[in-house]
Design an enzyme around this catalytic site. Sequence first.
Site, PDB file in Angstrom:
ATOM      1  N   LYS A 116       0.957  -1.179   0.108  1.00  0.00           N
ATOM      2  CA  LYS A 116      -0.058  -0.121  -0.033  1.00  0.00           C
ATOM      3  C   LYS A 116       0.933   1.361  -0.023  1.00  0.00           C
ATOM      4  O   LYS A 116       2.246   1.263   0.415  1.00  0.00           O
ATOM      5  CB  LYS A 116      -1.046   0.035   1.216  1.00  0.00           C
ATOM      6  CG  LYS A 116      -0.308  -0.107   2.576  1.00  0.00           C
ATOM      7  CD  LYS A 116       0.077   1.373   2.888  1.00  0.00           C
ATOM      8  CE  LYS A 116       1.056   1.367   4.418  1.00  0.00           C
ATOM      9  NZ  LYS A 116       1.882   2.555   4.562  1.00  0.00           N
ATOM     10  N   ASP A 165      -2.329  -2.088   9.777  1.00  0.00           N
ATOM     11  CA  ASP A 165      -2.325  -1.884   8.413  1.00  0.00           C
ATOM     12  C   ASP A 165      -2.759  -3.241   7.765  1.00  0.00           C
ATOM     13  O   ASP A 165      -3.150  -3.418   6.796  1.00  0.00           O
ATOM     14  CB  ASP A 165      -1.175  -1.489   7.765  1.00  0.00           C
ATOM     15  CG  ASP A 165      -0.777  -0.233   7.912  1.00  0.00           C
ATOM     16  OD1 ASP A 165      -1.301   0.559   8.201  1.00  0.00           O
ATOM     17  OD2 ASP A 165       0.554  -0.119   7.961  1.00  0.00           O
TER      18      ASP A 165
HETATM   19  O1  C5P Z   1       0.052  -1.491  14.290  1.00  0.00           O
HETATM   20  P1  C5P Z   1       1.417  -1.547  13.946  1.00  0.00           P
HETATM   21  O2  C5P Z   1       1.889  -2.871  14.716  1.00  0.00           O
HETATM   22  O3  C5P Z   1       1.812  -1.819  12.476  1.00  0.00           O
HETATM   23  O4  C5P Z   1       2.195  -0.452  14.749  1.00  0.00           O
HETATM   24  C1  C5P Z   1       3.592  -0.566  14.713  1.00  0.00           C
HETATM   25  C2  C5P Z   1       3.883   0.655  15.637  1.00  0.00           C
HETATM   26  O5  C5P Z   1       3.746   1.837  14.584  1.00  0.00           O
HETATM   27  C3  C5P Z   1       3.174   0.759  16.802  1.00  0.00           C
HETATM   28  O6  C5P Z   1       3.822   0.062  17.702  1.00  0.00           O
HETATM   29  C4  C5P Z   1       3.372   2.341  17.078  1.00  0.00           C
HETATM   30  O7  C5P Z   1       4.492   2.667  17.677  1.00  0.00           O
HETATM   31  C5  C5P Z   1       3.270   3.097  15.779  1.00  0.00           C
HETATM   32  N1  C5P Z   1       2.112   3.215  15.404  1.00  0.00           N
HETATM   33  C6  C5P Z   1       1.416   4.427  15.725  1.00  0.00           C
HETATM   34  N2  C5P Z   1       0.066   4.814  15.541  1.00  0.00           N
HETATM   35  C7  C5P Z   1      -0.545   4.091  14.564  1.00  0.00           C
HETATM   36  C8  C5P Z   1       0.077   2.909  13.975  1.00  0.00           C
HETATM   37  C9  C5P Z   1       1.329   2.678  14.326  1.00  0.00           C
HETATM   38  O8  C5P Z   1       2.153   5.124  16.839  1.00  0.00           O
HETATM   39  N3  C5P Z   1      -1.601   4.523  14.140  1.00  0.00           N
END
Ligand code: C5P
Length: 340
Positions: A30, A157
């Site tokens: 994406k 995501d």
């Molecule tokens: O959700 P995901 O595991 O992809 O997120 C990885 C990291 O990215 C999270 O632990 C956080 O530190 C950051 N993140 C965030 N806000 C979001 C998505 C991700 O701060 N909306």
Amino acid sequence: MRRPNHDQVSPSPSSLAAREPSVTVRAPAKINLHLSVGPPREDGFHDLRTVYQAVSLHDEVTATPADKLAISVEGEGASFVPVDRRNLAARAALALAERAGVEPAVRLRIRKRIPVAAGLAGGSADAAAALVACDRLWGTALGQRELLALAAELGSDVPFALTGGSVLGTGRGEVLTPVLSRGHQHWVLAFADGRGLSTPAVYAEVDRLRGDELAHPVPGSADSVIAALLSDDPTRLAPELGNDMTRAALSLRPALRRTLDAGLELDALAAMISGSGPTCAFLTSSADEAVKLAAALGAEGVCRAVRTVTGPAEGAKVVPLAEVPGPGSTAPTASGRRDH
Ligand code: C5P
């Protein structure tokens, strides 16, 4: 009242597995056409307003029955991907097995084309592909709504990698609302030199650079991007593209400025960082223009590799058996270096 007919119960997961020896699922990368980042929340995430677009660059995951969970990874950036239970595809299989009450007895073969830690949600694509593949292999038939809920537990995501298309994401990115769009957009992706960028590190840099502005109330509106997507006119879309993570990604990787500038000098309609970077995405007016820009950008030596893609692409989908490539085949990636 009708009595249950025990001759017509659904086939058990094991009998389905016997009929279908392996399942291959393709899931897309994406880009974010719009990415507004709000302040950090108590759970450590940030509220977002983003317009995701799935593009025609895919990872594939093949799920095959096995004695226990086993992972193999090949292709683009494979050496950076863990093959134990930290792997997001492995976690997806374990989560689905637990939810459905089956053994996570599966071998997952991940064929990567999406670079790792590149701002293209490659790990999320692998997780989504593993969910769909195991759901089919085990005959657990969870349905889209339950798969989306499981996906949201795995990562912000991952739900989008299931749906694909062009979609508005809110919450931490996992709350999805489809967006109407016309036609296709033609992009050039420039994969960055060196290691990827850690998503949490880029979010932390967003907060650090904002300093006192952290009180920033809510993520900005995505309305103008959504309106432009309806027009099927890339010149309308170009000025509306935006990414709040740009400053942070450039702060952590200043060399990306050269890549963005090179694309604009070569007449890209717009240049942006994809998600948390370091991949750069360039909007062009047609498939031909994308090929021309990719060739010219590749010759500038401002990135590791270039790739033309179109969006929107479909979400995670089972690949018909006749289209499953043989072992060891990986997609070529155009080199973006002049000097090798
Ligand atoms: O959700 P995901 O595991 O992809 O997120 C990885 C990291 O990215 C999270 O632990 C956080 O530190 C950051 N993140 C965030 N806000 C979001 C998505 C991700 O701060 N909306």
